[in-house]
Design an enzyme around this catalytic site. Sequence first.
Site, PDB file in Angstrom:
ATOM      1  N   ALA A 111       0.868  -1.176   0.000  1.00  0.00           N
ATOM      2  CA  ALA A 111       0.000   0.000   0.000  1.00  0.00           C
ATOM      3  C   ALA A 111       0.905   1.227   0.000  1.00  0.00           C
ATOM      4  O   ALA A 111       2.058   1.161   0.439  1.00  0.00           O
ATOM      5  CB  ALA A 111      -0.896  -0.026   1.230  1.00  0.00           C
TER       6      ALA A 111
ATOM      7  N   GLY B 201       0.739  -4.921   0.844  1.00  0.00           N
ATOM      8  CA  GLY B 201      -0.429  -4.978  -0.030  1.00  0.00           C
ATOM      9  C   GLY B 201      -0.144  -5.666  -1.365  1.00  0.00           C
ATOM     10  O   GLY B 201      -1.064  -6.192  -1.997  1.00  0.00           O
TER      11      GLY B 201
ATOM     12  N   GLU C 258      -0.568  -9.195  -0.645  1.00  0.00           N
ATOM     13  CA  GLU C 258      -2.004  -9.392  -0.398  1.00  0.00           C
ATOM     14  C   GLU C 258      -2.806  -9.353  -1.704  1.00  0.00           C
ATOM     15  O   GLU C 258      -3.761 -10.104  -1.877  1.00  0.00           O
ATOM     16  CB  GLU C 258      -2.504  -8.326   0.586  1.00  0.00           C
TER      17      GLU C 258
ATOM     18  N   GLU D 298       4.657  -4.937   7.236  1.00  0.00           N
ATOM     19  CA  GLU D 298       3.910  -3.873   7.939  1.00  0.00           C
ATOM     20  C   GLU D 298       4.344  -3.690   9.380  1.00  0.00           C
ATOM     21  O   GLU D 298       4.284  -2.584   9.925  1.00  0.00           O
ATOM     22  CB  GLU D 298       2.400  -4.164   7.886  1.00  0.00           C
TER      23      GLU D 298
END
Length: 258
Positions: free
Chosen positions: A66, A109, A112, A132
């Site tokens: 992200a 992300g 993911e 993260e």
Amino acid sequence: MSEYETILTSTQGRVGWITLNRPEALNALNTQVMRDVVDAAEAFDADQGIGAIVVTGSERAFAAGADIKEMEALTGTQMLLEGHFAPWSRFAGVRTPVIAAVAGYALGGGCELAMMCDVILAADTAKFGQPEINLGVIPGMGGTQRLTRAIGSYKAAELILTGRQIGAEEADRIGLVSRVVAAAELLDEAQRTAETIASKSLPSLYAATAALDVARESTLAEGLRFEQHAFAALFDTDDQKEGMAAFREKRAAAFRHR
Ligand code: CAA
């Protein structure tokens, strides 16, 4: 000009391609990338001329996570009110089979996003991880749930708690990817795999991805119930009649819906 700002899209036969295109940020997934990827995937999904979708990045990065710079100043209240990552659930709900073709970094992300796809083809250069924890947060696009289901609780816990990156070989060994191929072969192999999938009957592909999603999301009993219903429903399709007749007659099936 492309209708998308952060991705490139194209079709090759019955295969729809989505290529993340933010090289300056190693394809970090900001709000615009999320909108573009979700919109493009849904557009391909609505097109019966498309039987498989490939999502890929660059040689250096599938996606490095992200977008930290976009997220940094957000408050928890804003995230909850805006449902910050909520549109990704629309991507995960696409019925057309999606292949992630991963080279380079698939972190946070990015990892993911790959795990939201049905099949993950990894180049031997691929690097996966959920870093993260190093940012003082945890995975927020499904990592704690999908990684655990993919590789098991203890392996997922070690990766999520340490933030350790793993290479393609280890990812293959622990079941995070479908297959590893030489980096130079990745896109051709993704196209070949996607073509094989796209040559099948669409109703059976849609039933298979739905059943696989249920398997990943539910208990065995619920999954088996869903599978039995989906299996039975396919016996009302002309492609099931054709597929089984073709087997009996020792010829290739000519599916109507593909
Ligand atoms: N967000 C925003 N920008 C990013 C980014 C990210 N996730 N990852 C890389 N970039 C940017 C860098 O800031 C840099 O930009 P500038 O040139 O403007 O400084 C550019 O991409 C190139 O990156 P690096 O110079 O850092 O490249 P490198 O080769 O030295 O390192 C890397 C590569 C190890 C992937 C490193 O960039 C990195 O650690 N990135 C962050 C990885 C990460 O923590 N991902 C998780 C994000 S949080 C998340 O994903 C939450 C969730 O679950 C949804």
